[in-house]
Design a protein around this motif. Structure first.
Motif, PDB file in Angstrom:
ATOM      1  N   GLY A 240     -17.386  -1.827 -30.239  1.00 19.51           N
ATOM      2  CA  GLY A 240     -17.254  -3.104 -29.545  1.00 19.51           C
ATOM      3  C   GLY A 240     -16.103  -3.890 -30.142  1.00 19.51           C
ATOM      4  O   GLY A 240     -15.190  -3.326 -30.754  1.00 19.51           O
ATOM      5  N   GLY A 241     -16.154  -5.207 -29.970  1.00 21.76           N
ATOM      6  CA  GLY A 241     -15.070  -6.052 -30.470  1.00 21.76           C
ATOM      7  C   GLY A 241     -13.874  -5.965 -29.531  1.00 21.76           C
ATOM      8  O   GLY A 241     -13.985  -5.506 -28.406  1.00 21.76           O
TER       9      GLY A 241
ATOM     10  N   ASN B  16     -20.448  -6.294 -25.490  1.00 20.01           N
ATOM     11  CA  ASN B  16     -19.624  -5.103 -25.734  1.00 20.01           C
ATOM     12  C   ASN B  16     -19.665  -4.173 -24.530  1.00 20.01           C
ATOM     13  O   ASN B  16     -18.675  -3.519 -24.187  1.00 20.01           O
ATOM     14  CB  ASN B  16     -20.120  -4.362 -26.982  1.00 20.01           C
ATOM     15  CG  ASN B  16     -19.739  -5.068 -28.256  1.00 20.01           C
ATOM     16  OD1 ASN B  16     -18.745  -5.807 -28.296  1.00 20.01           O
ATOM     17  ND2 ASN B  16     -20.528  -4.871 -29.296  1.00 20.01           N
TER      18      ASN B  16
ATOM     19  N   GLY C 261     -15.169  -0.176 -35.586  1.00 20.28           N
ATOM     20  CA  GLY C 261     -14.137  -1.090 -36.067  1.00 20.28           C
ATOM     21  C   GLY C 261     -14.601  -1.604 -37.404  1.00 20.28           C
ATOM     22  O   GLY C 261     -15.627  -1.176 -37.936  1.00 20.28           O
TER      23      GLY C 261
ATOM     24  N   HIS D  70     -17.549  -5.625 -42.443  1.00 21.09           N
ATOM     25  CA  HIS D  70     -18.681  -5.099 -41.651  1.00 21.09           C
ATOM     26  C   HIS D  70     -18.193  -4.024 -40.685  1.00 21.09           C
ATOM     27  O   HIS D  70     -17.008  -3.931 -40.379  1.00 21.09           O
ATOM     28  CB  HIS D  70     -19.379  -6.227 -40.888  1.00 21.09           C
ATOM     29  CG  HIS D  70     -18.725  -6.635 -39.606  1.00 21.09           C
ATOM     30  ND1 HIS D  70     -17.868  -7.714 -39.509  1.00 21.09           N
ATOM     31  CD2 HIS D  70     -18.775  -6.099 -38.349  1.00 21.09           C
ATOM     32  CE1 HIS D  70     -17.451  -7.829 -38.264  1.00 21.09           C
ATOM     33  NE2 HIS D  70     -17.975  -6.865 -37.542  1.00 21.09           N
ATOM     34  N   THR D  71     -19.148  -3.189 -40.209  1.00 27.28           N
ATOM     35  CA  THR D  71     -18.840  -2.242 -39.152  1.00 27.28           C
ATOM     36  C   THR D  71     -20.039  -2.155 -38.230  1.00 27.28           C
ATOM     37  O   THR D  71     -21.163  -2.443 -38.681  1.00 27.28           O
ATOM     38  CB  THR D  71     -18.446  -0.857 -39.690  1.00 27.28           C
ATOM     39  OG1 THR D  71     -17.893  -0.087 -38.627  1.00 27.28           O
ATOM     40  CG2 THR D  71     -19.633  -0.130 -40.316  1.00 27.28           C
TER      41      THR D  71
END
Ligand code: 6PG
Length: 237
Positions: free
Chosen positions: A40-41, A82, A137, A143-144
């Protein structure tokens, strides 16, 4: 760790699309299907758009099964979703085999439980699911997926999907757990922008405290591949 550095986010996106196509062909050739987890992101959007535009006729999309690494607690048509990002940039444009979205509109616990059931149905095994490719990401805080620093999900080893309260964002996210991500056949981190240079250097070259840099917890059998643009790689020695 395998680290690849590209001159621009566009070149990174092009290279990531090529890798996706190669991994899809390999998995479908060997196992008849490609089970892939989308990140996502904002960073992966360009790659998804390239897949939709340039790989529509070269990937066997009917045998591609799409999952998500994490989701925000919002409905599927919300701008923060997402799923919405992936649908608009890719899934609406290719004849995809199946799409398995996390139901951000449910309570996070319900959504996590429902998604774990869906994974257990798809993989039909009690052992950890073996995704062919997981795209991730990382954030400026290391963070991931939605495995954020100092959060309870980092310690979870007996679940595939959990609701993870992220106090600093005043929200609860739905995320795959570390064991599931680390069980994948291939894990690719797509990271662009100077804001990520610090955590990238700490994770790749430092001695990161996993509670502070959760992306360092991801340790699949096959070394993870880091695809970076020059800005994200700018602190590497
Ligand atoms: C999310 C993501 C998250 C993302 C990083 C990087 O839901 O936000 O899954 O882990 O990959 O935050 O985000 P950007 O690509 O927007 O920098």
């Amino acid at each position: 760790m395998s680290v690849n550095i590209y001159d621009s986010p566009e070149e990174l996106a092009q290279a990531a699309a090529r890798e996706f196509a190669n991994r899809a062909a390999e998995a479908i050739g060997e196992r008849g299907r490609f089970a892939v987890v989308l990140a996502g992101g904002s960073t992966p959007r360009a790659m998804y758009e390239i897949l939709a535009r340039d790989y529509r006729d070269t990937i066997d999309w009917n045998n591609v099964h799409v999952f998500f690494g994490d989701e925000r607690s919002v409905p599927p048509d919300h701008d923060d979703s997402n799923y919405k990002m992936a649908r608009e940039s890719l899934l609406d444009h290719v004849p995809i085999g199946s799409v398995h979205r996390m139901q951000g509109e449910l309570s996070p616990d319900e959504a996590a439980e429902a998604y774990e059931h869906e994974l257990r149905d798809f993989f039909a095994s009690e052992d950890l699911p073996k995704f062919d490719l997981i795209l991730l990401g990382t954030g400026p805080d290391g963070h991931t997926a939605s495995l954020f620093p100092e959060t309870s999900a980092l310690e979870v080893h007996d679940r595939w999907v959990v609701a993870n309260q992220v106090l600093k964002l005043e929200t609860t996210r739905i995320t795959l757990t570390v064991p599931v991500i680390s069980a994948a056949r291939a894990v690719y981190f797509l990271v662009a922008g100077e804001g990520k240079a610090g955590p990238v250097a700490e994770i790749l070259e430092g001695d990161p405290d996993p509670r502070e840099y959760p992306a360092s917890l991801i340790q699949p059998e096959n070394e993870p591949v880091w695809m970076l643009d020059r800005a994200a790689a700018s602190d590497l020695t």
